[in-house]
Design a protein around this motif. Sequence first.
Motif, PDB file in Angstrom:
ATOM      1  N   VAL A  14       9.744   1.713   0.986  1.00  0.00           N
ATOM      2  CA  VAL A  14       8.418   1.591   1.605  1.00  0.00           C
ATOM      3  C   VAL A  14       8.509   0.637   2.795  1.00  0.00           C
ATOM      4  CG1 VAL A  14       6.019   0.895   1.237  1.00  0.00           C
ATOM      5  CG2 VAL A  14       7.287   1.967  -0.626  1.00  0.00           C
ATOM      6  N   GLU A  15       7.932   1.049   3.904  1.00  0.00           N
ATOM      7  CA  GLU A  15       7.793   0.154   5.061  1.00  0.00           C
ATOM      8  C   GLU A  15       6.506  -0.638   4.839  1.00  0.00           C
ATOM      9  OE1 GLU A  15      10.195   0.112   7.302  1.00  0.00           O
ATOM     10  OE2 GLU A  15      11.173   1.848   6.398  1.00  0.00           O
ATOM     11  N   VAL A  16       6.637  -1.899   4.475  1.00  0.00           N
ATOM     12  CA  VAL A  16       5.445  -2.682   4.147  1.00  0.00           C
ATOM     13  C   VAL A  16       4.853  -3.318   5.408  1.00  0.00           C
ATOM     14  CG1 VAL A  16       6.207  -3.149   1.793  1.00  0.00           C
ATOM     15  CG2 VAL A  16       6.736  -4.807   3.603  1.00  0.00           C
ATOM     16  N   GLU A  17       3.549  -3.576   5.299  1.00  0.00           N
ATOM     17  CA  GLU A  17       2.812  -4.169   6.415  1.00  0.00           C
ATOM     18  C   GLU A  17       2.506  -5.623   6.113  1.00  0.00           C
ATOM     19  OE1 GLU A  17      -0.699  -1.785   7.230  1.00  0.00           O
ATOM     20  OE2 GLU A  17       0.429   0.003   6.665  1.00  0.00           O
ATOM     21  N   VAL A  18       2.416  -6.415   7.155  1.00  0.00           N
ATOM     22  CA  VAL A  18       2.109  -7.843   7.019  1.00  0.00           C
ATOM     23  C   VAL A  18       0.714  -8.030   6.426  1.00  0.00           C
ATOM     24  CG1 VAL A  18       1.809 -10.019   8.259  1.00  0.00           C
ATOM     25  CG2 VAL A  18       3.518  -8.370   9.037  1.00  0.00           C
ATOM     26  N   GLY A  19       0.644  -8.897   5.399  1.00  0.00           N
ATOM     27  CA  GLY A  19      -0.651  -9.296   4.855  1.00  0.00           C
ATOM     28  C   GLY A  19      -1.315  -8.295   3.943  1.00  0.00           C
ATOM     29  N   LYS A  20      -0.803  -7.077   3.867  1.00  0.00           N
ATOM     30  CA  LYS A  20      -1.417  -6.070   2.993  1.00  0.00           C
ATOM     31  C   LYS A  20      -1.065  -6.392   1.543  1.00  0.00           C
ATOM     32  CE  LYS A  20      -1.602  -1.070   2.348  1.00  0.00           C
ATOM     33  NZ  LYS A  20      -1.126   0.240   2.799  1.00  0.00           N
ATOM     34  N   VAL A  21      -2.010  -6.147   0.646  1.00  0.00           N
ATOM     35  CA  VAL A  21      -1.777  -6.422  -0.767  1.00  0.00           C
ATOM     36  C   VAL A  21      -1.244  -5.155  -1.438  1.00  0.00           C
ATOM     37  CG1 VAL A  21      -2.858  -7.082  -2.949  1.00  0.00           C
ATOM     38  CG2 VAL A  21      -3.594  -8.160  -0.814  1.00  0.00           C
ATOM     39  N   TYR A  22      -0.110  -5.304  -2.107  1.00  0.00           N
ATOM     40  CA  TYR A  22       0.509  -4.187  -2.821  1.00  0.00           C
ATOM     41  C   TYR A  22       0.513  -4.492  -4.313  1.00  0.00           C
ATOM     42  CZ  TYR A  22       2.240  -2.812   1.770  1.00  0.00           C
ATOM     43  OH  TYR A  22       2.315  -2.444   3.092  1.00  0.00           O
ATOM     44  N   ALA A  23       0.186  -3.518  -5.112  1.00  0.00           N
ATOM     45  CA  ALA A  23       0.207  -3.680  -6.570  1.00  0.00           C
ATOM     46  C   ALA A  23       1.299  -2.765  -7.118  1.00  0.00           C
ATOM     47  CB  ALA A  23      -1.150  -3.322  -7.162  1.00  0.00           C
ATOM     48  N   TRP A  24       2.440  -3.366  -7.391  1.00  0.00           N
ATOM     49  CA  TRP A  24       3.583  -2.599  -7.892  1.00  0.00           C
ATOM     50  C   TRP A  24       3.347  -2.206  -9.351  1.00  0.00           C
ATOM     51  CZ3 TRP A  24       7.440  -4.370 -11.545  1.00  0.00           C
ATOM     52  CH2 TRP A  24       8.530  -3.507 -11.690  1.00  0.00           C
ATOM     53  N   CYS A  25       3.500  -0.940  -9.640  1.00  0.00           N
ATOM     54  CA  CYS A  25       3.341  -0.463 -11.016  1.00  0.00           C
ATOM     55  C   CYS A  25       4.514  -0.948 -11.854  1.00  0.00           C
ATOM     56  CB  CYS A  25       3.280   1.066 -11.043  1.00  0.00           C
ATOM     57  SG  CYS A  25       3.372   1.755 -12.710  1.00  0.00           S
ATOM     58  N   ALA A  26       4.211  -1.752 -12.871  1.00  0.00           N
ATOM     59  CA  ALA A  26       5.249  -2.281 -13.760  1.00  0.00           C
ATOM     60  C   ALA A  26       5.416  -1.430 -15.005  1.00  0.00           C
ATOM     61  CB  ALA A  26       4.897  -3.711 -14.160  1.00  0.00           C
ATOM     62  N   CYS A  27       4.424  -0.593 -15.311  1.00  0.00           N
ATOM     63  CA  CYS A  27       4.452   0.162 -16.577  1.00  0.00           C
ATOM     64  C   CYS A  27       5.141   1.514 -16.436  1.00  0.00           C
ATOM     65  CB  CYS A  27       3.031   0.351 -17.102  1.00  0.00           C
ATOM     66  SG  CYS A  27       2.033   1.533 -16.161  1.00  0.00           S
ATOM     67  N   GLY A  28       5.202   2.036 -15.225  1.00  0.00           N
ATOM     68  CA  GLY A  28       5.832   3.329 -14.989  1.00  0.00           C
ATOM     69  C   GLY A  28       4.918   4.521 -15.185  1.00  0.00           C
ATOM     70  N   LEU A  29       3.677   4.286 -15.546  1.00  0.00           N
ATOM     71  CA  LEU A  29       2.761   5.392 -15.851  1.00  0.00           C
ATOM     72  C   LEU A  29       1.964   5.887 -14.653  1.00  0.00           C
ATOM     73  CD1 LEU A  29       1.311   4.046 -19.242  1.00  0.00           C
ATOM     74  CD2 LEU A  29       3.101   5.767 -18.921  1.00  0.00           C
ATOM     75  N   SER A  30       1.970   5.138 -13.579  1.00  0.00           N
ATOM     76  CA  SER A  30       1.179   5.525 -12.407  1.00  0.00           C
ATOM     77  C   SER A  30       1.638   6.865 -11.847  1.00  0.00           C
ATOM     78  CB  SER A  30       1.299   4.455 -11.329  1.00  0.00           C
ATOM     79  OG  SER A  30       0.675   4.897 -10.137  1.00  0.00           O
ATOM     80  N   GLU A  31       0.690   7.621 -11.346  1.00  0.00           N
ATOM     81  CA  GLU A  31       1.022   8.874 -10.665  1.00  0.00           C
ATOM     82  C   GLU A  31       1.072   8.662  -9.168  1.00  0.00           C
ATOM     83  OE1 GLU A  31      -1.730  11.715 -12.298  1.00  0.00           O
ATOM     84  OE2 GLU A  31      -0.903  11.361 -14.288  1.00  0.00           O
ATOM     85  N   ASN A  32       0.980   7.417  -8.765  1.00  0.00           N
ATOM     86  CA  ASN A  32       1.039   7.056  -7.346  1.00  0.00           C
ATOM     87  C   ASN A  32       2.154   6.035  -7.136  1.00  0.00           C
ATOM     88  OD1 ASN A  32       0.239   6.858  -4.613  1.00  0.00           O
ATOM     89  ND2 ASN A  32      -1.066   5.095  -5.077  1.00  0.00           N
ATOM     90  N   GLN A  33       3.344   6.357  -7.628  1.00  0.00           N
ATOM     91  CA  GLN A  33       4.480   5.436  -7.558  1.00  0.00           C
ATOM     92  C   GLN A  33       4.855   5.096  -6.122  1.00  0.00           C
ATOM     93  OE1 GLN A  33       5.888   3.796  -9.960  1.00  0.00           O
ATOM     94  NE2 GLN A  33       4.730   4.790 -11.600  1.00  0.00           N
ATOM     95  N   PRO A  34       5.323   3.858  -5.862  1.00  0.00           N
ATOM     96  CA  PRO A  34       5.619   2.818  -6.854  1.00  0.00           C
ATOM     97  C   PRO A  34       4.424   1.915  -7.158  1.00  0.00           C
ATOM     98  CG  PRO A  34       6.311   2.066  -4.706  1.00  0.00           C
ATOM     99  CD  PRO A  34       5.721   3.456  -4.506  1.00  0.00           C
ATOM    100  N   PHE A  35       3.234   2.365  -6.806  1.00  0.00           N
ATOM    101  CA  PHE A  35       2.074   1.491  -6.931  1.00  0.00           C
ATOM    102  C   PHE A  35       1.187   1.841  -8.112  1.00  0.00           C
ATOM    103  CE2 PHE A  35       3.211   1.697  -2.356  1.00  0.00           C
ATOM    104  CZ  PHE A  35       3.809   0.450  -2.313  1.00  0.00           C
TER     105      PHE A  35
END
Length: 79
Positions: A14-35
Amino acid sequence: MELPKIAQKEPYTVEVEVGKVYAWCACGLSENQPFCDGNHKGTNISPLIVKFNEAKTVYFCGCKQTANPCYCDGTHNKL
Ligand code: FES
Ligand code: FES
């Protein structure tokens, strides 16, 4: 089901942006990986909230077994 679930055995680039908040999926269940998409509800796992102070390429762990969340640390190679 055993958690965290392996979403994929390789990182998400992922090309991340400055200051944007990212919520990394730790459980693996998200359908919007890796978030996180809220699918951890009902588990005891929460997303990891991260922010970056520079724009860069981040390799987010997709296997969710990393010892250095939220980053891929190569653990997926042993799965
Ligand atoms: Fe996985 Fe929220 S959906 S941590
Ligand atoms: Fe999880 Fe590499 S994808 S350690």
